[in-house]
Design a protein around this motif. Structure first.
Motif, short mmCIF file in Angstrom:
data_model
loop_
_atom_site.label_atom_id
_atom_site.label_comp_id
_atom_site.label_asym_id
_atom_site.label_seq_id
_atom_site.Cartn_x
_atom_site.Cartn_y
_atom_site.Cartn_z
N LEU A 189 0.84 -1.20 0.00
CA LEU A 189 0.00 0.00 0.00
C LEU A 189 0.88 1.25 0.00
O LEU A 189 1.65 1.47 0.92
CB LEU A 189 -0.91 -0.01 1.23
CG LEU A 189 -2.00 1.06 1.28
CD1 LEU A 189 -3.08 0.77 0.24
CD2 LEU A 189 -2.61 1.13 2.68
N ASP A 190 0.75 2.05 -1.03
CA ASP A 190 1.57 3.25 -1.22
C ASP A 190 0.86 4.46 -0.60
O ASP A 190 -0.01 5.07 -1.23
CB ASP A 190 1.81 3.46 -2.71
CG ASP A 190 2.84 4.53 -3.01
OD1 ASP A 190 3.21 5.27 -2.09
OD2 ASP A 190 3.24 4.65 -4.18
N ASP A 220 -3.85 14.24 0.11
CA ASP A 220 -5.24 14.47 0.54
C ASP A 220 -6.15 13.30 0.18
O ASP A 220 -7.27 13.21 0.70
CB ASP A 220 -5.80 15.75 -0.09
CG ASP A 220 -5.19 17.01 0.51
OD1 ASP A 220 -4.57 16.91 1.59
OD2 ASP A 220 -5.32 18.08 -0.10
N ASN A 221 -5.67 12.41 -0.69
CA ASN A 221 -6.49 11.28 -1.13
C ASN A 221 -6.24 9.99 -0.34
O ASN A 221 -6.84 8.96 -0.66
CB ASN A 221 -6.26 11.03 -2.63
CG ASN A 221 -6.88 12.10 -3.49
OD1 ASN A 221 -8.05 12.42 -3.35
ND2 ASN A 221 -6.09 12.68 -4.39
N ASN A 222 -5.36 10.03 0.66
CA ASN A 222 -5.13 8.84 1.47
C ASN A 222 -6.41 8.43 2.21
O ASN A 222 -7.10 9.28 2.78
CB ASN A 222 -4.02 9.10 2.50
CG ASN A 222 -2.64 9.08 1.88
OD1 ASN A 222 -2.34 8.24 1.05
ND2 ASN A 222 -1.79 10.01 2.30
N THR A 232 1.16 -9.66 6.96
CA THR A 232 1.96 -10.02 5.78
C THR A 232 1.98 -8.90 4.72
O THR A 232 2.66 -9.04 3.70
CB THR A 232 1.40 -11.30 5.13
OG1 THR A 232 -0.01 -11.14 4.91
CG2 THR A 232 1.63 -12.50 6.03
N ASP A 233 1.25 -7.83 4.96
CA ASP A 233 1.20 -6.72 4.01
C ASP A 233 2.31 -5.71 4.29
O ASP A 233 3.04 -5.81 5.27
CB ASP A 233 -0.17 -6.05 4.06
CG ASP A 233 -1.29 -6.97 3.60
OD1 ASP A 233 -1.04 -7.82 2.73
OD2 ASP A 233 -2.43 -6.83 4.12
N GLN A 234 2.41 -4.72 3.41
CA GLN A 234 3.46 -3.70 3.53
C GLN A 234 2.88 -2.33 3.21
O GLN A 234 2.04 -2.20 2.33
CB GLN A 234 4.60 -4.02 2.56
CG GLN A 234 5.22 -5.39 2.76
CD GLN A 234 5.86 -5.95 1.52
OE1 GLN A 234 6.61 -5.26 0.83
NE2 GLN A 234 5.57 -7.20 1.19
N VAL A 235 3.37 -1.32 3.93
CA VAL A 235 3.01 0.07 3.64
C VAL A 235 4.27 0.77 3.16
O VAL A 235 5.33 0.68 3.79
CB VAL A 235 2.44 0.78 4.88
CG1 VAL A 235 2.35 2.28 4.64
CG2 VAL A 235 1.08 0.22 5.23
N LEU A 294 7.99 0.38 4.52
CA LEU A 294 9.04 0.60 3.54
C LEU A 294 9.19 2.09 3.27
O LEU A 294 8.20 2.82 3.21
CB LEU A 294 8.71 -0.11 2.22
CG LEU A 294 8.28 -1.57 2.29
CD1 LEU A 294 7.82 -2.03 0.91
CD2 LEU A 294 9.42 -2.44 2.79
N MET A 295 10.44 2.54 3.07
CA MET A 295 10.69 3.91 2.64
C MET A 295 11.56 3.87 1.40
O MET A 295 12.59 3.19 1.39
CB MET A 295 11.35 4.73 3.74
CG MET A 295 10.41 5.11 4.86
SD MET A 295 11.15 6.32 5.98
CE MET A 295 9.70 6.79 6.93
N SER A 296 11.14 4.59 0.39
CA SER A 296 11.84 4.59 -0.89
C SER A 296 12.13 6.02 -1.33
O SER A 296 11.21 6.85 -1.39
CB SER A 296 10.97 3.90 -1.95
OG SER A 296 11.61 3.88 -3.20
N PRO A 297 13.39 6.36 -1.62
CA PRO A 297 13.69 7.72 -2.08
C PRO A 297 13.16 7.93 -3.49
O PRO A 297 13.34 7.09 -4.37
CB PRO A 297 15.21 7.78 -2.05
CG PRO A 297 15.65 6.36 -2.22
CD PRO A 297 14.60 5.52 -1.56
#
Length: 213
Positions: free
Chosen positions: A116-117, A127-129, A140-143, A172-175
């Protein structure tokens, strides 16, 4: 007969998420309601062709692989996506879905891995989260947070605490490519002892933004 509008189906190395490095079949769906400023798949907004579920299944059977990632665009913007996932799981495929936080994930098969991004302010779409989505996440999911700046990082750090995300699933954090220096992000994560995993886009390191890879 059920169908979806498909942008592309291809076989590659998973570049992101906790499955990074695994050979994976990607099913990229057409369409997305968002316009994130860093989007690298804008061609999927409109390009695609209608395919029946059987045509999709016949296509993926060309590859000797059981890992499938459903992506986009925004894959949940098409109403039949959940039905395709159910059918693929019945065929014993391991399914993950890369989805924004702008469409409900309620009703997704319990065996699908959700990535989930959550949209940060610098994406232009925060604003759409959908806060209500977090109650449907599993261990087992990921944010994922795409970090475009230090301000984005600080916002994400506070957001994780506010919504108790570390106690729900992995973070997770992604640049953002070309916007956030990965070393600076790494140093901040270490300094703050943040409970998150730094990730790169492995496919871009290998194929340098080549489409379909």
């Amino acid at each position: 007969m059920s169908n979806l509008i498909i942008n592309e189906i291809f076989y590659s190395i998973q570049g992101e998420s906790l499955s990074a490095g695994l050979p994976t079949i990607f099913i990229r769906l057409t369409g997305c309601p968002l316009r994130c400023q860093y989007c690298d798949t804008s061609y999927a907004f409109t390009e695609g062709r209608k395919m029946s579920f059987q045509e999709i299944i016949d296509d993926i059977k060309k590859y000797n692989c059981k890992n499938i990632t459903i992506t986009g665009g925004e894959p949940l913007s098409q109403k039949n996506t959940k039905q395709l996932i159910d059918q693929l799981i019945d065929l014993n495929y391991e399914i993950s879905i890369e989805t924004s936080n702008a469409i409900s994930i309620e009703g997704l098969h319990e065996l699908v891995t959700i990535v989930l991004d959550v949209k940060t302010p610098d994406s232009g779409e925060s604003d759409n989260n959908i806060i209500n989505n977090y109650k449907f996440l599993k261990k087992t999911d990921q944010v994922k947070f795409v970090i475009c700046s230090i301000d984005d990082y600080e916002w994400s750090k506070n957001y994780i605490i506010k919504h108790n995300l570390n106690n729900i699933c992995k973070i997770l954090m992604s640049p953002s490519d070309g916007q956030m220096d990965i070393r600076i992000l790494a140093e901040n994560m270490l300094s703050d002892n943040i409970e998150a995993r730094l990730q790169t886009q492995l496919h871009k390191i290998i194929w340098n933004n080549e489409r379909g890879r």
